[in-house]
Design a protein around this motif. Structure first.
Motif, PDB file in Angstrom:
ATOM      1  N   SER A 151     -40.887  38.053  -1.642  1.00  0.00           N
ATOM      2  CA  SER A 151     -40.620  38.055  -3.093  1.00  0.00           C
ATOM      3  C   SER A 151     -40.673  36.640  -3.656  1.00  0.00           C
ATOM      4  O   SER A 151     -41.250  36.394  -4.715  1.00  0.00           O
ATOM      5  CB  SER A 151     -39.229  38.627  -3.402  1.00  0.00           C
ATOM      6  OG  SER A 151     -39.108  39.904  -2.887  1.00  0.00           O
ATOM      7  N   ILE A 152     -40.059  35.704  -2.928  1.00  0.00           N
ATOM      8  CA  ILE A 152     -40.030  34.320  -3.406  1.00  0.00           C
ATOM      9  C   ILE A 152     -41.438  33.732  -3.371  1.00  0.00           C
ATOM     10  O   ILE A 152     -41.890  33.070  -4.318  1.00  0.00           O
ATOM     11  CB  ILE A 152     -39.046  33.481  -2.568  1.00  0.00           C
ATOM     12  CG1 ILE A 152     -37.627  34.018  -2.745  1.00  0.00           C
ATOM     13  CG2 ILE A 152     -39.110  32.004  -2.956  1.00  0.00           C
ATOM     14  CD1 ILE A 152     -36.617  33.442  -1.763  1.00  0.00           C
ATOM     15  N   ALA A 153     -42.155  33.972  -2.262  1.00  0.00           N
ATOM     16  CA  ALA A 153     -43.524  33.443  -2.123  1.00  0.00           C
ATOM     17  C   ALA A 153     -44.390  33.934  -3.275  1.00  0.00           C
ATOM     18  O   ALA A 153     -45.139  33.161  -3.894  1.00  0.00           O
ATOM     19  CB  ALA A 153     -44.109  33.891  -0.790  1.00  0.00           C
ATOM     20  N   ALA A 189     -42.906  29.121   5.123  1.00  0.00           N
ATOM     21  CA  ALA A 189     -43.845  28.335   4.333  1.00  0.00           C
ATOM     22  C   ALA A 189     -44.740  29.340   3.623  1.00  0.00           C
ATOM     23  O   ALA A 189     -45.154  30.333   4.227  1.00  0.00           O
ATOM     24  CB  ALA A 189     -44.669  27.426   5.232  1.00  0.00           C
ATOM     25  N   ALA A 190     -45.012  29.086   2.356  1.00  0.00           N
ATOM     26  CA  ALA A 190     -45.871  30.009   1.612  1.00  0.00           C
ATOM     27  C   ALA A 190     -46.830  29.209   0.747  1.00  0.00           C
ATOM     28  O   ALA A 190     -46.497  28.129   0.252  1.00  0.00           O
ATOM     29  CB  ALA A 190     -45.029  30.934   0.736  1.00  0.00           C
ATOM     30  N   ASP A 191     -48.020  29.745   0.575  1.00  0.00           N
ATOM     31  CA  ASP A 191     -49.026  29.075  -0.253  1.00  0.00           C
ATOM     32  C   ASP A 191     -49.817  30.150  -0.980  1.00  0.00           C
ATOM     33  O   ASP A 191     -50.198  31.160  -0.367  1.00  0.00           O
ATOM     34  CB  ASP A 191     -49.946  28.221   0.633  1.00  0.00           C
ATOM     35  CG  ASP A 191     -50.668  27.133  -0.154  1.00  0.00           C
ATOM     36  OD1 ASP A 191     -50.562  27.129  -1.392  1.00  0.00           O
ATOM     37  OD2 ASP A 191     -51.331  26.285   0.475  1.00  0.00           O
ATOM     38  N   GLY A 192     -50.023  29.924  -2.250  1.00  0.00           N
ATOM     39  CA  GLY A 192     -50.787  30.896  -3.037  1.00  0.00           C
ATOM     40  C   GLY A 192     -50.156  32.284  -3.027  1.00  0.00           C
ATOM     41  O   GLY A 192     -50.863  33.294  -3.098  1.00  0.00           O
ATOM     42  N   GLY A 193     -48.848  32.336  -2.912  1.00  0.00           N
ATOM     43  CA  GLY A 193     -48.154  33.619  -2.954  1.00  0.00           C
ATOM     44  C   GLY A 193     -48.071  34.326  -1.618  1.00  0.00           C
ATOM     45  O   GLY A 193     -47.502  35.417  -1.527  1.00  0.00           O
ATOM     46  N   LYS A 194     -48.624  33.702  -0.569  1.00  0.00           N
ATOM     47  CA  LYS A 194     -48.646  34.392   0.725  1.00  0.00           C
ATOM     48  C   LYS A 194     -47.903  33.607   1.801  1.00  0.00           C
ATOM     49  O   LYS A 194     -47.958  32.379   1.839  1.00  0.00           O
ATOM     50  CB  LYS A 194     -50.092  34.554   1.193  1.00  0.00           C
ATOM     51  CG  LYS A 194     -50.918  35.516   0.389  1.00  0.00           C
ATOM     52  CD  LYS A 194     -52.283  35.619   1.044  1.00  0.00           C
ATOM     53  CE  LYS A 194     -53.330  36.063   0.034  1.00  0.00           C
ATOM     54  NZ  LYS A 194     -54.673  35.692   0.450  1.00  0.00           N
ATOM     55  N   ILE A 195     -47.275  34.356   2.671  1.00  0.00           N
ATOM     56  CA  ILE A 195     -46.683  33.780   3.879  1.00  0.00           C
ATOM     57  C   ILE A 195     -47.608  34.154   5.029  1.00  0.00           C
ATOM     58  O   ILE A 195     -47.940  35.337   5.202  1.00  0.00           O
ATOM     59  CB  ILE A 195     -45.265  34.345   4.114  1.00  0.00           C
ATOM     60  CG1 ILE A 195     -44.330  33.871   2.994  1.00  0.00           C
ATOM     61  CG2 ILE A 195     -44.730  33.926   5.479  1.00  0.00           C
ATOM     62  CD1 ILE A 195     -42.959  34.501   3.017  1.00  0.00           C
ATOM     63  N   HIS A 196     -48.057  33.171   5.786  1.00  0.00           N
ATOM     64  CA  HIS A 196     -48.998  33.471   6.869  1.00  0.00           C
ATOM     65  C   HIS A 196     -48.356  34.466   7.838  1.00  0.00           C
ATOM     66  O   HIS A 196     -47.236  34.258   8.305  1.00  0.00           O
ATOM     67  CB  HIS A 196     -49.370  32.177   7.610  1.00  0.00           C
ATOM     68  CG  HIS A 196     -50.568  32.326   8.479  1.00  0.00           C
ATOM     69  ND1 HIS A 196     -50.507  32.928   9.716  1.00  0.00           N
ATOM     70  CD2 HIS A 196     -51.857  31.984   8.286  1.00  0.00           C
ATOM     71  CE1 HIS A 196     -51.722  32.930  10.247  1.00  0.00           C
ATOM     72  NE2 HIS A 196     -52.554  32.362   9.397  1.00  0.00           N
ATOM     73  N   SER A 238     -47.246  29.131  -5.460  1.00  0.00           N
ATOM     74  CA  SER A 238     -47.703  27.753  -5.288  1.00  0.00           C
ATOM     75  C   SER A 238     -47.202  27.333  -3.914  1.00  0.00           C
ATOM     76  O   SER A 238     -46.407  28.051  -3.312  1.00  0.00           O
ATOM     77  CB  SER A 238     -47.075  26.839  -6.344  1.00  0.00           C
ATOM     78  OG  SER A 238     -47.556  27.139  -7.611  1.00  0.00           O
ATOM     79  N   PRO A 239     -47.630  26.168  -3.428  1.00  0.00           N
ATOM     80  CA  PRO A 239     -47.095  25.748  -2.135  1.00  0.00           C
ATOM     81  C   PRO A 239     -45.575  25.620  -2.155  1.00  0.00           C
ATOM     82  O   PRO A 239     -45.031  24.896  -2.998  1.00  0.00           O
ATOM     83  CB  PRO A 239     -47.767  24.388  -1.895  1.00  0.00           C
ATOM     84  CG  PRO A 239     -48.346  23.973  -3.190  1.00  0.00           C
ATOM     85  CD  PRO A 239     -48.612  25.207  -3.961  1.00  0.00           C
ATOM     86  N   VAL A 240     -44.900  26.339  -1.268  1.00  0.00           N
ATOM     87  CA  VAL A 240     -43.431  26.317  -1.290  1.00  0.00           C
ATOM     88  C   VAL A 240     -42.865  26.499   0.126  1.00  0.00           C
ATOM     89  O   VAL A 240     -43.346  27.326   0.896  1.00  0.00           O
ATOM     90  CB  VAL A 240     -42.867  27.414  -2.249  1.00  0.00           C
ATOM     91  CG1 VAL A 240     -43.322  28.814  -1.867  1.00  0.00           C
ATOM     92  CG2 VAL A 240     -41.347  27.363  -2.331  1.00  0.00           C
ATOM     93  N   ALA A 241     -41.896  25.666   0.438  1.00  0.00           N
ATOM     94  CA  ALA A 241     -41.110  25.851   1.661  1.00  0.00           C
ATOM     95  C   ALA A 241     -39.869  26.634   1.257  1.00  0.00           C
ATOM     96  O   ALA A 241     -39.257  26.341   0.226  1.00  0.00           O
ATOM     97  CB  ALA A 241     -40.721  24.502   2.247  1.00  0.00           C
ATOM     98  N   ILE A 242     -39.512  27.641   2.037  1.00  0.00           N
ATOM     99  CA  ILE A 242     -38.374  28.498   1.681  1.00  0.00           C
ATOM    100  C   ILE A 242     -37.339  28.443   2.800  1.00  0.00           C
ATOM    101  O   ILE A 242     -37.669  28.706   3.962  1.00  0.00           O
ATOM    102  CB  ILE A 242     -38.819  29.970   1.484  1.00  0.00           C
ATOM    103  CG1 ILE A 242     -39.994  30.053   0.508  1.00  0.00           C
ATOM    104  CG2 ILE A 242     -37.646  30.821   0.994  1.00  0.00           C
ATOM    105  CD1 ILE A 242     -40.669  31.431   0.487  1.00  0.00           C
ATOM    106  N   ASN A 243     -36.118  28.094   2.445  1.00  0.00           N
ATOM    107  CA  ASN A 243     -35.033  28.099   3.421  1.00  0.00           C
ATOM    108  C   ASN A 243     -33.972  29.106   3.001  1.00  0.00           C
ATOM    109  O   ASN A 243     -33.484  29.071   1.870  1.00  0.00           O
ATOM    110  CB  ASN A 243     -34.391  26.705   3.545  1.00  0.00           C
ATOM    111  CG  ASN A 243     -35.303  25.724   4.247  1.00  0.00           C
ATOM    112  OD1 ASN A 243     -36.288  26.118   4.886  1.00  0.00           O
ATOM    113  ND2 ASN A 243     -35.004  24.451   4.150  1.00  0.00           N
TER     114      ASN A 243
END
Lengths: 126, 343
Positions: free
Chosen positions: B46-48, B84-91, B53-58
């Motif tokens: 949800s957060i991603a 870690a998420a980029d472009g709305g996706k978490i690898h 955008s590029p985002v680190a989530i803790n």
């Protein structure tokens, strides 16, 4: 296709040919292997990659094909080989070190592509 | 009751000292997910998707968990998952990790004596430090990577591996953000560069599965160069009186530098000011060399002056604890955006 590994020159030639066979007017660029001088590639997967390249090259909308090879695992450990030679070119001494390199994942190459077909098997199942 | 939204604290990319945060950093309490009926993975997604955008989530558990700092201090609140998420996706393979819930019993203290404090002080809380290696399909470092975003060392070091910018976010500073309290930001400097290597023996640690650095030793073992390893990075840390309080809590509990705690400059300086045993004999030549290079002589440190009280040390923490160049103290709410994400 014979079940043997493909040499680096053969691999490059096969993928280049896959595009030209569709049209000599289409272009192909292969990136990510610039530092490799010698290597063998899985033949089965070479065939699969060839098919994928052909599929894109045969698409009438596609004019240019770009093939990028990146590490699938985004943190890779590399050996650093440090070699010292004397003035006649003879080996004097070498040191081995290693380092981990953090790479971007494949996503950075796919910006702007709405249609991405992931044909890769899961890690450990290839 | 949940209104179908979760509250997330967001440090925007570019906000901070030097080049600022290299990517967005999102902080969320796991209780937000629970209230919204989301599993951890669903909450992360949800957060991603929202940030896109590029985002680190803790993800933190501030109510039921505790954790440790790299020098062995036990503190309330912990990161329980990081992504870690980029472009709305978490690898899907490398984009997120869940921290391991540690079982702590008195038998644990033989190998990890610094955990005695957490065991005694936080009886209702669970210990989380680093990830469970069993969930990793390949033996990566304790790192989550998606696209260009790298969330390293279990959520305490973030990078953009395309621009190659980096930021250090030690755990105490992040806990301040979760509590809406003041933070200190600036450049790491030589003391933090040396200090983060003065670790302890710890299993499932923030940096690796089995951290083998005995208290009094250095994990970096880089001699005079330890001071430069991480010296020029933007960082967000806790104000020094918060760090001083955590160190004093450990010292009052009976833990000592180079015995149960690491020999980081902060721990040594507070312990010296408090007049407690520094265990200089346990500090290895490699650690001494790193400390001496930044002006800390472990043999003379204990005699540097009369012992101060707990209150005096907390009051004078800014001068007693070295580290952080061009430091500025700010209210975390000045720079952290609180957003509510519809899930």
């Amino acid at each position: 296709m014979r079940a043997m590994h493909t040499s680096l020159p053969d691999w490059l030639q096969k993928l280049t040919a896959a595009v030209y066979q569709c049209s000599p007017l289409k272009t192909v660029v292969i990136k990510g292997l610039e530092n490799l001088q010698y290597a063998k590639f899985q033949s089965l997967r070479t065939g699969r990659v060839e098919l994928a390249v052909t599929a894109l090259a045969a698409d009438s909308r596609v004019e240019n094909v770009e093939i990028v090879v990146v590490p699938r695992i985004p943190e890779t450990m590399h050996t650093i080989i440090i070699k010292g030679f004397d003035k006649s070119g003879s080996p004097v001494r070498a040191i081995l070190e290693n380092t981990n390199i953090l790479h971007p994942t494949e996503d950075v190459e796919l910006v702007g592509f709405a249609a991405v077909e992931d044909r890769r098997p899961k890690l450990g199942e290839h | 009751m949940s209104d179908g939204r979760i509250e997330v604290r967001l440090l925007p990319k570019g906000c901070g000292p030097q080049h600022g945060a290299p990517v967005h950093i999102a902080y969320v309490d796991v209780g937000e997910f629970a209230q919204a009926g989301l599993a951890l993975d669903e909450g992360l997604q949800s957060i991603a998707k929202h940030v896109h955008s590029p985002v680190a989530i803790n993800v933190f558990d501030m109510e039921h968990a505790y954790t440790t700092t790299s020098d062995g201090l036990c503190v309330a609140g912990a990161i329980v998952a990081f992504a870690a998420a980029d472009g709305g996706k978490i690898h899907p393979e490398f984009g997120r990790l869940f921290c391991k819930e540690r079982e702590v019993t008195p038998a644990t203290f033989v190998r990890e004596p610094h955990l005695k404090l957490g065991y005694a002080r936080f009886p209702g809380r669970k210990l989380f430090i680093g990830p469970d290696p069993l969930q990793k399909i390949v033996p990566l470092h304790n790192v989550a990577i998606s696209g260009r975003v790298v969330n390293n060392n279990s959520g305490t070091e973030v990078m953009d591996c395309v621009t190659m910018e980096e930021m250090l976010v030690p755990i105490l500073g992040q806990l301040q953000i979760l509590r809406d309290q003041d933070i200190l930001w600036g450049s790491t400097g030589k003391e933090i560069s040396v200090g983060i290597g003065c670790t302890i023996v710890e299993d499932y640690s923030r940096s690796q599965q089995f951290l083998q650095c005995k208290p009094g030793d250095t994990a970096h073992s880089s001699g005079v160069y330890a001071q430069t390893l991480k010296a020029r990075l933007p960082c967000i840390v806790a104000p020094k009186e918060v760090l001083a309080t955590a160190i004093l809590d450990a010292l009052d509990f009976g833990l000592r530098p180079a015995a149960e705690l690491g020999c980081s400059p902060a721990v040594l300086q507070v312990a010296a000011a408090y007049g407690v045993e520094l265990n200089a004999h346990n500090i290895t030549p490699a650690a001494r060399l790193e400390l001496a290079a930044i002006g800390i002589n472990v043999d003379t440190l204990a005699q540097s002056g009369p012992a101060l009280s707990r209150e005096q040390i907390i009051r004078q923490a800014d001068t007693i604890i070295p580290g952080v160049e061009n430091a500025a103290r700010i209210k975390s709410e000045q720079v952290i955006e609180k957003i509510r994400i519809k899930v």
